[in-house]
Enzyme design. Sequence first.
Site, mmCIF file in Angstrom:
data_model
loop_
_atom_site.group_PDB
_atom_site.id
_atom_site.type_symbol
_atom_site.label_atom_id
_atom_site.label_comp_id
_atom_site.label_asym_id
_atom_site.label_seq_id
_atom_site.Cartn_x
_atom_site.Cartn_y
_atom_site.Cartn_z
ATOM 1 N N ASP A 48 -110.417 15.156 -0.669
ATOM 2 C CA ASP A 48 -111.336 16.250 -0.356
ATOM 3 C C ASP A 48 -110.831 17.023 0.862
ATOM 4 O O ASP A 48 -110.547 16.439 1.908
ATOM 5 C CB ASP A 48 -112.731 15.691 -0.057
ATOM 6 C CG ASP A 48 -113.724 16.791 0.273
ATOM 7 O OD1 ASP A 48 -114.390 17.280 -0.658
ATOM 8 O OD2 ASP A 48 -113.836 17.168 1.461
ATOM 9 N N TYR A 53 -110.874 23.679 7.043
ATOM 10 C CA TYR A 53 -110.281 22.583 7.807
ATOM 11 C C TYR A 53 -108.892 22.942 8.344
ATOM 12 O O TYR A 53 -108.392 22.277 9.250
ATOM 13 C CB TYR A 53 -110.147 21.316 6.941
ATOM 14 C CG TYR A 53 -111.432 20.770 6.383
ATOM 15 C CD1 TYR A 53 -112.670 21.216 6.826
ATOM 16 C CD2 TYR A 53 -111.406 19.798 5.387
ATOM 17 C CE1 TYR A 53 -113.847 20.716 6.290
ATOM 18 C CE2 TYR A 53 -112.580 19.282 4.851
ATOM 19 C CZ TYR A 53 -113.792 19.750 5.296
ATOM 20 O OH TYR A 53 -114.953 19.250 4.758
ATOM 21 N N LYS A 78 -112.729 24.003 -0.747
ATOM 22 C CA LYS A 78 -113.963 24.771 -0.556
ATOM 23 C C LYS A 78 -113.697 26.184 -0.069
ATOM 24 O O LYS A 78 -112.757 26.423 0.692
ATOM 25 C CB LYS A 78 -114.879 24.047 0.452
ATOM 26 C CG LYS A 78 -115.068 22.571 0.155
ATOM 27 C CD LYS A 78 -115.883 21.867 1.223
ATOM 28 C CE LYS A 78 -115.856 20.364 1.031
ATOM 29 N NZ LYS A 78 -114.602 19.749 1.504
ATOM 30 N N HIS A 109 -118.655 26.241 0.491
ATOM 31 C CA HIS A 109 -118.768 25.295 1.608
ATOM 32 C C HIS A 109 -120.153 25.328 2.253
ATOM 33 O O HIS A 109 -120.717 24.273 2.578
ATOM 34 C CB HIS A 109 -117.689 25.598 2.639
ATOM 35 C CG HIS A 109 -117.309 24.421 3.474
ATOM 36 N ND1 HIS A 109 -116.091 24.321 4.108
ATOM 37 C CD2 HIS A 109 -117.972 23.280 3.785
ATOM 38 C CE1 HIS A 109 -116.029 23.169 4.773
ATOM 39 N NE2 HIS A 109 -117.167 22.539 4.593
#
Length: 296
Positions: A48, A53, A78, A109
């Site tokens: 994931d 990120y 996402k 997200h």
Amino acid sequence: MSKVTEKTFTLNTGAKIPAIGLGTWQSKPHEVEKAVEYALRKGYRHIDTALAYGNEAEVGLGIKNSGVPREEIWLTTKLDNPWHKRVTEGIDSSLKDLGVDYVDLYLMHWPSSTDPTDLKKHYPDWNFVDTWKEMQKLPATGKVKNIGVSNFGIRNLEILLNDPSCKIVPAVNQIELHPNNPSPKLVAYNTSKGIHSTGYSCLGSTDSPLYKDKTLLDLAKAKGKTPQQVLLAWGLQKGWSVIPKSVSKERIEANYELDGWELTPEEVKTLDGLKDRFKVCGDAWLPVKVFFGDDE
């Protein structure tokens, strides 16, 4: 007893998502690549990540270096908030950085359509329903196998599902789930709509108050397991997939050692009964409120 590490959950699309995955949020640069590679070699088949990120390229390298065939891996990423008006660009950016042709699951997200020119503002002419309209076009392109949402509470799910433009029910709602944020009403709502729940921050995140909880620590000691293993077993037995984050080989390995044992119904109820409440992820940083305190 069937192997927990081989367990999957069947989504409303018929796809099977592996029950245990590796989370990569807050993993430091240059650690993610090795963590993903090691996890896949250990047996994990669910990774994931997210555009937000900033580590998709490293995740992609970890997948490549693992030697595990792409088709054996469930890969989730996402759409970031400032990309809500650029869904096609968002998925293309993720695919390029990941070095893959498709992702198995693409999530919105947050239900926050943030103006990229001012991250403290929400688009006045665009919301998550508009974003979902665009996301619904992705499965037909082959770039995305399944679509879903993340951080959606009941109130926003109701808005989305009741809109006439909603033709695809989200396959997954990825939400914060641990005994100090169990959200039973939200999980039950997801289930009632055929939406699978995935628990993030399922270990309570770094320096979690959970690791000072005497009930959890005593239960883990009695089982001869780590508190993290007990928390993962609790989530899996509650019926959702879990994506514990770690970059430590020892932790990655321990978090995957869930075969051959389980919690009793009484032990699950004991963890259900923990009284403390805290959230790892709030919404104060967003331009709109997304958590309303009504999912407990």
